[in-house]
Design a protein around this motif. Structure first.
Motif, PDB file in Angstrom:
ATOM      1  N   LYS A  28       6.436  46.633  27.807  1.00  0.00           N
ATOM      2  CA  LYS A  28       5.252  46.879  28.698  1.00  0.00           C
ATOM      3  C   LYS A  28       5.325  45.847  29.828  1.00  0.00           C
ATOM      4  O   LYS A  28       5.140  46.023  31.245  1.00  0.00           O
ATOM      5  CB  LYS A  28       3.835  46.863  27.996  1.00  0.00           C
ATOM      6  N   GLN A  29       5.186  44.365  29.509  1.00  0.00           N
ATOM      7  CA  GLN A  29       5.187  43.311  30.377  1.00  0.00           C
ATOM      8  C   GLN A  29       6.326  43.396  31.248  1.00  0.00           C
ATOM      9  O   GLN A  29       6.214  43.116  32.540  1.00  0.00           O
ATOM     10  CB  GLN A  29       5.106  42.113  29.738  1.00  0.00           C
ATOM     11  N   ALA A  70       6.239  45.853  33.965  1.00  0.00           N
ATOM     12  CA  ALA A  70       5.383  45.246  34.861  1.00  0.00           C
ATOM     13  C   ALA A  70       5.855  44.581  35.803  1.00  0.00           C
ATOM     14  O   ALA A  70       5.531  44.477  37.105  1.00  0.00           O
ATOM     15  CB  ALA A  70       4.182  44.976  34.137  1.00  0.00           C
ATOM     16  N   LEU A  71       6.847  43.572  35.438  1.00  0.00           N
ATOM     17  CA  LEU A  71       7.525  42.713  36.196  1.00  0.00           C
ATOM     18  C   LEU A  71       8.115  43.571  37.520  1.00  0.00           C
ATOM     19  O   LEU A  71       7.984  42.829  38.527  1.00  0.00           O
ATOM     20  CB  LEU A  71       8.367  41.976  35.262  1.00  0.00           C
ATOM     21  N   ALA A 121       6.250  43.779  40.439  1.00  0.00           N
ATOM     22  CA  ALA A 121       5.740  42.676  41.165  1.00  0.00           C
ATOM     23  C   ALA A 121       6.975  41.914  41.882  1.00  0.00           C
ATOM     24  O   ALA A 121       8.091  42.163  41.514  1.00  0.00           O
ATOM     25  CB  ALA A 121       5.124  41.565  40.244  1.00  0.00           C
ATOM     26  N   LYS A 180      14.224  33.178  37.353  1.00  0.00           N
ATOM     27  CA  LYS A 180      14.037  32.420  35.898  1.00  0.00           C
ATOM     28  C   LYS A 180      12.958  33.102  35.339  1.00  0.00           C
ATOM     29  O   LYS A 180      13.032  33.126  33.978  1.00  0.00           O
ATOM     30  CB  LYS A 180      13.695  31.138  36.433  1.00  0.00           C
ATOM     31  N   GLU A 181      11.975  33.699  36.155  1.00  0.00           N
ATOM     32  CA  GLU A 181      10.724  34.507  35.415  1.00  0.00           C
ATOM     33  C   GLU A 181      11.435  35.563  34.602  1.00  0.00           C
ATOM     34  O   GLU A 181      10.978  36.097  33.615  1.00  0.00           O
ATOM     35  CB  GLU A 181       9.842  34.992  36.380  1.00  0.00           C
ATOM     36  N   ALA A 227      13.058  34.838  31.414  1.00  0.00           N
ATOM     37  CA  ALA A 227      12.346  34.415  30.374  1.00  0.00           C
ATOM     38  C   ALA A 227      11.976  35.709  29.709  1.00  0.00           C
ATOM     39  O   ALA A 227      11.905  35.746  28.442  1.00  0.00           O
ATOM     40  CB  ALA A 227      11.091  33.705  31.140  1.00  0.00           C
ATOM     41  N   TRP A 228      11.816  36.639  30.306  1.00  0.00           N
ATOM     42  CA  TRP A 228      11.457  38.011  29.762  1.00  0.00           C
ATOM     43  C   TRP A 228      12.542  38.750  29.195  1.00  0.00           C
ATOM     44  O   TRP A 228      12.532  39.428  28.165  1.00  0.00           O
ATOM     45  CB  TRP A 228      10.638  39.053  30.780  1.00  0.00           C
ATOM     46  N   LEU A 284       2.384  33.484  31.228  1.00  0.00           N
ATOM     47  CA  LEU A 284       2.843  34.685  31.998  1.00  0.00           C
ATOM     48  C   LEU A 284       2.790  36.093  31.414  1.00  0.00           C
ATOM     49  O   LEU A 284       2.539  36.369  30.454  1.00  0.00           O
ATOM     50  CB  LEU A 284       4.472  34.435  32.047  1.00  0.00           C
ATOM     51  N   SER A 285       2.102  36.957  32.373  1.00  0.00           N
ATOM     52  CA  SER A 285       1.783  38.243  31.941  1.00  0.00           C
ATOM     53  C   SER A 285       1.827  39.153  33.024  1.00  0.00           C
ATOM     54  O   SER A 285       0.859  39.486  33.955  1.00  0.00           O
ATOM     55  CB  SER A 285       0.512  38.372  31.280  1.00  0.00           C
ATOM     56  N   PRO A 286       3.006  39.745  33.405  1.00  0.00           N
ATOM     57  CA  PRO A 286       3.071  40.518  34.699  1.00  0.00           C
ATOM     58  C   PRO A 286       1.966  41.694  34.706  1.00  0.00           C
ATOM     59  O   PRO A 286       1.688  42.359  35.675  1.00  0.00           O
ATOM     60  CB  PRO A 286       4.554  41.312  34.652  1.00  0.00           C
ATOM     61  N   LEU A 287       1.809  42.407  33.415  1.00  0.00           N
ATOM     62  CA  LEU A 287       0.904  43.208  33.380  1.00  0.00           C
ATOM     63  C   LEU A 287      -0.728  43.112  33.893  1.00  0.00           C
ATOM     64  O   LEU A 287      -1.495  43.796  34.351  1.00  0.00           O
ATOM     65  CB  LEU A 287       0.290  43.690  31.735  1.00  0.00           C
ATOM     66  N   ASP A 288      -1.018  41.585  33.883  1.00  0.00           N
ATOM     67  CA  ASP A 288      -2.214  40.914  34.503  1.00  0.00           C
ATOM     68  C   ASP A 288      -1.936  40.403  35.896  1.00  0.00           C
ATOM     69  O   ASP A 288      -2.865  39.880  36.257  1.00  0.00           O
ATOM     70  CB  ASP A 288      -2.972  39.968  33.255  1.00  0.00           C
ATOM     71  N   ILE A 310       0.188  37.995  36.143  1.00  0.00           N
ATOM     72  CA  ILE A 310       0.170  36.654  36.302  1.00  0.00           C
ATOM     73  C   ILE A 310       1.637  35.952  36.215  1.00  0.00           C
ATOM     74  O   ILE A 310       2.411  36.469  35.209  1.00  0.00           O
ATOM     75  CB  ILE A 310      -0.454  36.000  34.999  1.00  0.00           C
ATOM     76  N   GLY A 311       1.907  35.311  37.316  1.00  0.00           N
ATOM     77  CA  GLY A 311       3.332  34.555  37.456  1.00  0.00           C
ATOM     78  C   GLY A 311       3.320  33.334  37.333  1.00  0.00           C
ATOM     79  O   GLY A 311       2.320  32.584  36.988  1.00  0.00           O
ATOM     80  N   PRO A 312       4.334  32.541  37.911  1.00  0.00           N
ATOM     81  CA  PRO A 312       4.523  31.197  37.943  1.00  0.00           C
ATOM     82  C   PRO A 312       3.569  30.391  38.684  1.00  0.00           C
ATOM     83  O   PRO A 312       2.712  29.453  38.127  1.00  0.00           O
ATOM     84  CB  PRO A 312       5.748  30.754  38.609  1.00  0.00           C
ATOM     85  N   PHE A 335      10.520  30.547  29.839  1.00  0.00           N
ATOM     86  CA  PHE A 335      10.466  30.045  31.474  1.00  0.00           C
ATOM     87  C   PHE A 335      10.577  28.803  31.691  1.00  0.00           C
ATOM     88  O   PHE A 335      11.112  28.116  32.404  1.00  0.00           O
ATOM     89  CB  PHE A 335       9.298  30.903  32.182  1.00  0.00           C
TER      90      PHE A 335
END
Lengths: 361, 199
Positions: free
Chosen positions: A158-159, A162-163, A166, A171-172, A175-176, B110-114, B116-118, B154
């Motif tokens: 899910k995360q 969502a990435l 965005a 690097k982000e 990490a996932w 970190l939580s793309p769902l919310d 929230i990035g770096p 990360f």
């Protein structure tokens, strides 16, 4: 394990219903639409924490009512347990011996039900979704580690999806990706291990049901190029290659959530090259292997439910199956037609009569 | 049954973590019926605390002073930094009296769902501290959840080139626990990271 009594309120077509069961199970009789499947559905709710037909509790609440509530007494490894579940439009509560459970997965630890559904033929003939949900359910009943891994994987998926919606840095994403591939690899390894134990048994049970001597095999199908050896590295490499596509479609395009498996009958894909009868027999054999593996792991026998599935088999095959299981499991058979099953000597429950007793409509 | 100021009070209490409708009602009734002076004191101390606490401009810790007491304390080691999710976690670690280095509070994971990035986890600020060259160990004291693990991955990948020791808290058997009742994921972690008892 077995269920000894059940109380349901506002569940599907039941507004207020109480019933006791014998250790050997029952033939549940009644015409179509009277609520045979719904009765089985309410019992199996305690094994899966949801219905086998829908994951939305809302659909289970009796028309015009605000909530449903089911209570049952089970005997598991000679100890008795009381289970209750209730759900309104916003939340559900499930209790074992009056204590709220923290996670649905706790139900999998306690109670095992194998439900032979009339739709099981889709496991062979249908889309990969049916096979994934079969294998996820079967392994969840077999290995607690799998339920945990699956829960974490779904969260990461899910995360990660969502990435892609965005702006992110390499690097982000990495990490996932690392976590996704790590937990994904765990899931795949547990599936491969399960299938390795599953396949020889599948052939054995298929032979028992059909009397035929075809060779059965199951082959895992990856959603990414892989050689069974370095699953993690192969998945990571593939994720790098498909980044543009994933970004475009805004979702994860490889991983165990998209993997599949093929059943082969004499080295032909059963999906494309088998008759309806063969497909049906394979599907039943798969449920029987699921049952067998739970038994091996648990020292206890799961409750079995046949929802009108044996009707399509000939009398000899049906008898072979029931003879194999009778006396070892609590068995429920739902059917509009008693004659095929009377010889098995299961106690009969006439639903129309039972519903009348508790003044149901 | 609740209206006016009382309804406002109940609704405001309900916004607090861990407080549902029933508890909010009970607290509200308690506040207005018994020891009114206590309730007024409570209101004032909430106001004082809220108005005087802000994020430390160096480490993001909630603090009455800026820089916070940790960042100002010259007796603390300058070369070790412990990265935590929030101020509460920093205090939990501080209460162990085991750690005498600096803290850095991310405030989020970190939580793309919310969304929230770096940027949102204050990564640029942390990077500036690390780039200053004083740090030789980063301790990543974050939750072992999906979001925590990704944040650890990360941060580790960002700083791995810098020849700095990067550690994380170990995950394994809880003290006083029981192997039989440990989840297999935890057990397998504990097994992989087993350590020698004779050294």
């Amino acid at each position: 394990m077995l269920i000894s009594s059940l109380k349901i309120k506002n569940f599907r077509n039941y507004s207020d219903f109480k019933i006791k069961f014998n250790p050997e199970g029952a033939l549940i009789l009644g015409e179509n639409g009277i609520g045979k499947t719904n009765l089985l559905e309410s019992i199996s709710y305690f094994a899966f924490g949801k219905s086998f037909q829908t994951s939305r509790d809302l659909e289970l609440i009796n028309f015009s009512k605000a909530f449903f509530r089911i209570e049952a007494e089970f005997i598991i490894q000679n100890k008795s347990y009381s289970f209750e579940a209730a759900s309104d439009r916003s939340k559900k509560i499930i209790k074992i011996n009056n204590l709220n459970i923290a996670r649905i997965s706790e139900l999998y630890k306690h109670l095992k039900v194998v439900y032979f559904s009339p739709n099981d033929i889709e496991i062979i003939a249908g889309s990969p979704v049916f096979r994934r949900s079969f294998i996820d359910q079967a392994i969840s009943q077999y290995s607690f580690e799998y339920i945990e891994a699956l829960r974490i994987y779904k969260r990461i998926l899910k995360q990660r999806n969502a990435l892609f919606k965005a702006n992110y840095s390499t690097k982000e994403k990495r990490a996932w990706d690392e976590q996704f591939a790590q937990v994904g690899t765990n899931i795949i390894k547990l599936r491969l291990k399960y299938l390795a134990t599953f396949t020889p048994l599948l052939e054995k049970y298929y032979k028992k049901i059909s009397g035929a001597r075809e060779k059965l095999n199951a082959d895992y199908k990856y959603s990414f190029p892989n050689d069974d050896e370095d699953i993690y590295d192969n998945l990571m490499d593939h994720l790098l290659r498909i980044e543009e596509q994933e970004k475009h479609q805004e979702r994860s395009l490889a991983g165990p959530h998209l993997d599949d498996f093929d059943i082969f009958i004499d080295s032909h894909s059963a999906r494309n090259f088998s008759s309806q009868g063969q497909k049906r027999s394979i599907a039943i054999a798969m449920r029987l292997v699921q049952t067998e593996l739970i038994k091996e792991k648990d020292d206890d026998t799961p409750i079995l439910m046949f929802d009108d599935v044996l009707a399509d088999l000939d009398k000899m095959r049906t008898e072979r199956i029931i003879e194999m299981l009778k006396g070892k499991h609590q068995i429920f058979i739902a059917t509009p037609n008693v004659t095929n099953y009377r010889s098995f000597g299961l106690p009969e429950i006439d639903l129309k009569h039972e519903l009348g007793k508790t003044s149901e409509t | 049954m609740f209206n006016g100021f009382l309804e406002d009070l109940v609704n405001n209490l309900k916004k607090l973590p861990g407080i549902g409708s029933k508890t909010a009602q009970r607290l509200a009734i308690h506040l207005i019926s018994k020891e009114k002076a206590d309730a007024i004191n409570l209101a004032e101390s909430i106001k004082d605390a809220v108005q005087s606490y802000k994020h430390c401009s160096i480490c993001n810790m909630l603090s009455e002073t800026d820089p916070c007491l940790f960042c100002e304390d010259s007796t603390r080691m300058e070369n070790v930094i412990c990265v935590v999710e929030n101020t509460q976690d920093a205090y939990l670690i501080e209460n162990l009296h085991e750690f005498r280095g600096r803290y850095f509070v991310l405030n989020e994971l970190l939580s793309p769902l919310d969304g929230i990035g770096p940027e949102e986890i204050n990564f640029p600020k942390l990077e500036r501290i690390i780039n200053s060259g004083e740090i030789n160990e980063i301790i990543l004291a974050l939750n072992p959840s999906a979001e925590g693990e990704s944040t650890i991955n990360f941060l580790a990948s960002q700083f791995e080139v810098k020849n700095i020791k990067i550690t994380r808290l170990s995950t394994g058997l809880p003290f006083g626990g029981d192997i039989e009742y440990t989840s297999s994921l935890t057990l397998s972690n504990a097994f992989k990271r087993r350590y020698s008892v004779t050294e």
